[in-house]
Scaffold this motif. Structure first.
Motif, PDB file in Angstrom:
ATOM      1  N   PRO A 196       0.828  -1.218   0.000  1.00  0.00           N
ATOM      2  CA  PRO A 196       0.000   0.000   0.000  1.00  0.00           C
ATOM      3  C   PRO A 196       0.858   1.262   0.000  1.00  0.00           C
ATOM      4  O   PRO A 196       1.939   1.300   0.600  1.00  0.00           O
ATOM      5  CB  PRO A 196      -0.791  -0.107   1.309  1.00  0.00           C
ATOM      6  CG  PRO A 196      -0.754  -1.553   1.677  1.00  0.00           C
ATOM      7  CD  PRO A 196       0.553  -2.077   1.148  1.00  0.00           C
ATOM      8  N   ASN A 197       0.366   2.293  -0.660  1.00  0.00           N
ATOM      9  CA  ASN A 197       1.114   3.553  -0.746  1.00  0.00           C
ATOM     10  C   ASN A 197       1.301   4.230   0.605  1.00  0.00           C
ATOM     11  O   ASN A 197       2.219   5.027   0.775  1.00  0.00           O
ATOM     12  CB  ASN A 197       0.411   4.508  -1.722  1.00  0.00           C
ATOM     13  CG  ASN A 197       0.480   4.001  -3.147  1.00  0.00           C
ATOM     14  OD1 ASN A 197       1.437   3.337  -3.539  1.00  0.00           O
ATOM     15  ND2 ASN A 197      -0.546   4.296  -3.931  1.00  0.00           N
ATOM     16  N   TRP A 198       0.450   3.922   1.573  1.00  0.00           N
ATOM     17  CA  TRP A 198       0.555   4.575   2.880  1.00  0.00           C
ATOM     18  C   TRP A 198       1.643   3.967   3.761  1.00  0.00           C
ATOM     19  O   TRP A 198       1.944   4.500   4.830  1.00  0.00           O
ATOM     20  CB  TRP A 198      -0.794   4.567   3.605  1.00  0.00           C
ATOM     21  CG  TRP A 198      -1.462   3.218   3.708  1.00  0.00           C
ATOM     22  CD1 TRP A 198      -2.415   2.727   2.871  1.00  0.00           C
ATOM     23  CD2 TRP A 198      -1.226   2.212   4.697  1.00  0.00           C
ATOM     24  NE1 TRP A 198      -2.791   1.458   3.276  1.00  0.00           N
ATOM     25  CE2 TRP A 198      -2.080   1.125   4.395  1.00  0.00           C
ATOM     26  CE3 TRP A 198      -0.388   2.112   5.804  1.00  0.00           C
ATOM     27  CZ2 TRP A 198      -2.111  -0.033   5.158  1.00  0.00           C
ATOM     28  CZ3 TRP A 198      -0.423   0.951   6.565  1.00  0.00           C
ATOM     29  CH2 TRP A 198      -1.282  -0.094   6.240  1.00  0.00           C
ATOM     30  N   ILE A 199       2.263   2.876   3.326  1.00  0.00           N
ATOM     31  CA  ILE A 199       3.387   2.306   4.082  1.00  0.00           C
ATOM     32  C   ILE A 199       4.584   3.236   3.897  1.00  0.00           C
ATOM     33  O   ILE A 199       4.998   3.490   2.769  1.00  0.00           O
ATOM     34  CB  ILE A 199       3.735   0.883   3.585  1.00  0.00           C
ATOM     35  CG1 ILE A 199       2.547  -0.059   3.718  1.00  0.00           C
ATOM     36  CG2 ILE A 199       4.969   0.335   4.276  1.00  0.00           C
ATOM     37  CD1 ILE A 199       2.252  -0.543   5.103  1.00  0.00           C
ATOM     38  N   PRO A 200       5.158   3.754   5.003  1.00  0.00           N
ATOM     39  CA  PRO A 200       6.221   4.761   4.878  1.00  0.00           C
ATOM     40  C   PRO A 200       7.619   4.195   4.638  1.00  0.00           C
ATOM     41  O   PRO A 200       8.605   4.755   5.100  1.00  0.00           O
ATOM     42  CB  PRO A 200       6.149   5.480   6.235  1.00  0.00           C
ATOM     43  CG  PRO A 200       5.707   4.418   7.181  1.00  0.00           C
ATOM     44  CD  PRO A 200       4.765   3.540   6.394  1.00  0.00           C
ATOM     45  N   LEU A 201       7.699   3.085   3.929  1.00  0.00           N
ATOM     46  CA  LEU A 201       8.983   2.469   3.622  1.00  0.00           C
ATOM     47  C   LEU A 201       9.069   2.228   2.121  1.00  0.00           C
ATOM     48  O   LEU A 201       8.050   2.164   1.435  1.00  0.00           O
ATOM     49  CB  LEU A 201       9.127   1.121   4.352  1.00  0.00           C
ATOM     50  CG  LEU A 201       9.134   1.152   5.877  1.00  0.00           C
ATOM     51  CD1 LEU A 201       9.050  -0.263   6.427  1.00  0.00           C
ATOM     52  CD2 LEU A 201      10.383   1.847   6.394  1.00  0.00           C
ATOM     53  N   ASP A 202      10.287   2.075   1.634  1.00  0.00           N
ATOM     54  CA  ASP A 202      10.502   1.741   0.233  1.00  0.00           C
ATOM     55  C   ASP A 202       9.811   0.407  -0.070  1.00  0.00           C
ATOM     56  O   ASP A 202       9.953  -0.562   0.692  1.00  0.00           O
ATOM     57  CB  ASP A 202      12.007   1.636  -0.030  1.00  0.00           C
ATOM     58  CG  ASP A 202      12.306   1.229  -1.453  1.00  0.00           C
ATOM     59  OD1 ASP A 202      12.047   2.038  -2.365  1.00  0.00           O
ATOM     60  OD2 ASP A 202      12.783   0.093  -1.632  1.00  0.00           O
ATOM     61  N   LYS A 203       9.083   0.348  -1.166  1.00  0.00           N
ATOM     62  CA  LYS A 203       8.316  -0.858  -1.505  1.00  0.00           C
ATOM     63  C   LYS A 203       9.218  -2.073  -1.674  1.00  0.00           C
ATOM     64  O   LYS A 203       8.867  -3.176  -1.254  1.00  0.00           O
ATOM     65  CB  LYS A 203       7.471  -0.623  -2.758  1.00  0.00           C
ATOM     66  CG  LYS A 203       6.317   0.320  -2.494  1.00  0.00           C
ATOM     67  CD  LYS A 203       5.447   0.486  -3.725  1.00  0.00           C
ATOM     68  CE  LYS A 203       4.368   1.507  -3.401  1.00  0.00           C
ATOM     69  NZ  LYS A 203       3.046   1.072  -3.742  1.00  0.00           N
ATOM     70  N   ASP A 204      10.380  -1.888  -2.268  1.00  0.00           N
ATOM     71  CA  ASP A 204      11.288  -3.017  -2.437  1.00  0.00           C
ATOM     72  C   ASP A 204      11.779  -3.531  -1.086  1.00  0.00           C
ATOM     73  O   ASP A 204      11.900  -4.737  -0.889  1.00  0.00           O
ATOM     74  CB  ASP A 204      12.465  -2.637  -3.341  1.00  0.00           C
ATOM     75  CG  ASP A 204      13.222  -3.859  -3.823  1.00  0.00           C
ATOM     76  OD1 ASP A 204      12.567  -4.816  -4.294  1.00  0.00           O
ATOM     77  OD2 ASP A 204      14.459  -3.867  -3.718  1.00  0.00           O
TER      78      ASP A 204
ATOM     79  N   LEU B 119      11.872  -7.633   3.149  1.00  0.00           N
ATOM     80  CA  LEU B 119      11.645  -7.968   4.561  1.00  0.00           C
ATOM     81  C   LEU B 119      10.527  -8.984   4.725  1.00  0.00           C
ATOM     82  O   LEU B 119      10.646  -9.935   5.514  1.00  0.00           O
ATOM     83  CB  LEU B 119      11.352  -6.702   5.370  1.00  0.00           C
ATOM     84  CG  LEU B 119      12.505  -5.708   5.505  1.00  0.00           C
ATOM     85  CD1 LEU B 119      12.041  -4.450   6.231  1.00  0.00           C
ATOM     86  CD2 LEU B 119      13.698  -6.342   6.209  1.00  0.00           C
ATOM     87  N   SER B 120       9.431  -8.797   3.985  1.00  0.00           N
ATOM     88  CA  SER B 120       8.327  -9.753   4.099  1.00  0.00           C
ATOM     89  C   SER B 120       8.733 -11.116   3.521  1.00  0.00           C
ATOM     90  O   SER B 120       8.294 -12.156   4.021  1.00  0.00           O
ATOM     91  CB  SER B 120       7.050  -9.223   3.448  1.00  0.00           C
ATOM     92  OG  SER B 120       7.246  -8.956   2.087  1.00  0.00           O
TER      93      SER B 120
END
Length: 145
Positions: free
Chosen positions: A41-49, A54-55
Motif C-alpha cells: 500500500p502507498n501509505w506504508i512509509p517504507l521503500d516498496k522493495d 523484509l516480508s
C-alpha cells in the motif's frame, strides 16, 4: 506453550502450507518481485522493495518453521496466521486501487482473492494444532502433546 497432537491430514497441510510460503518467499526475491511491490500500500512509509524483501525474509522463516519446527508447530501456526492478517491490507489495497499483479487483472479476480486470505488463516491455525490448543485453553485444560 505445549505442542498439540495433530492428524496426518493436518501435518500434510501444515507442510504444504510451509512449502507454499517458502516458494512465495523465493518469488519475493526473484521473479515475482514487481508483483509483490505492486501490492504494498502507498501509505506504508517504507521503500516498496524493502517491504518486499523484509516480508520475503519473514515468509521463508515462517515456511521453514511450519515444515521443520514440529516441536513449535502451534507457535509457528499462530505466527503465520498473524502474518496473513498483517499482509491483508496489501490485498485490500490491490483491490481498491485496481492494481494488476499476480495475474489478477480484473476487479472480480482481485475481490475473490480477498476471500482466500481467511482460508489461509484458518489452515495455518488448524494444520498446526493451534485451534486445538485454543480450545483446550478455553476449557481450562493444560495443552499437552
Amino acid at each position: 506453550m505445549e505442542n498439540i497432537k495433530t492428524s496426518k491430514s493436518q501435518n500434510f497441510f501444515r507442510i504444504l502450507l510451509g512449502i507454499f510460503m517458502i516458494m512465495a518467499a523465493i518469488g519475493h526475491f526473484t521473479f515475482q518481485r514487481a508483483d509483490f511491490q505492486a501490492q504494498v500500500p502507498n501509505w506504508i512509509p517504507l521503500d516498496k522493495d524493502l517491504v518486499v524483501i523484509l516480508s520475503g525474509i519473514v515468509e521463508i522463516a515462517l515456511g521453514l518453521s511450519m515444515v521443520f519446527l514440529t516441536k513449535y508447530k502451534v507457535q509457528a501456526g499462530i505466527a503465520l496466521a498473524v502474518f496473513y492478517v498483517l499482509v491483508f491490507p496489501g490485498n485490500i489495497a490491490q483491490y481498491l486501487n485496481g492494481t494488476n499483479a499476480f495475474g489478477l487483472d480484473t476487479d472480480q479476480a482481485r475481490l475473490m482473492r480477498l476471500f482466500f486470505q481467511p482460508v489461509l488463516i484458518f489452515v495455518s491455525l488448524w494444520s498446526s494444532g493451534a485451534i486445538g490448543f485454543f480450545r483446550k485453553i478455553k476449557r481450562g485444560e493444560e495443552a499437552k502433546g
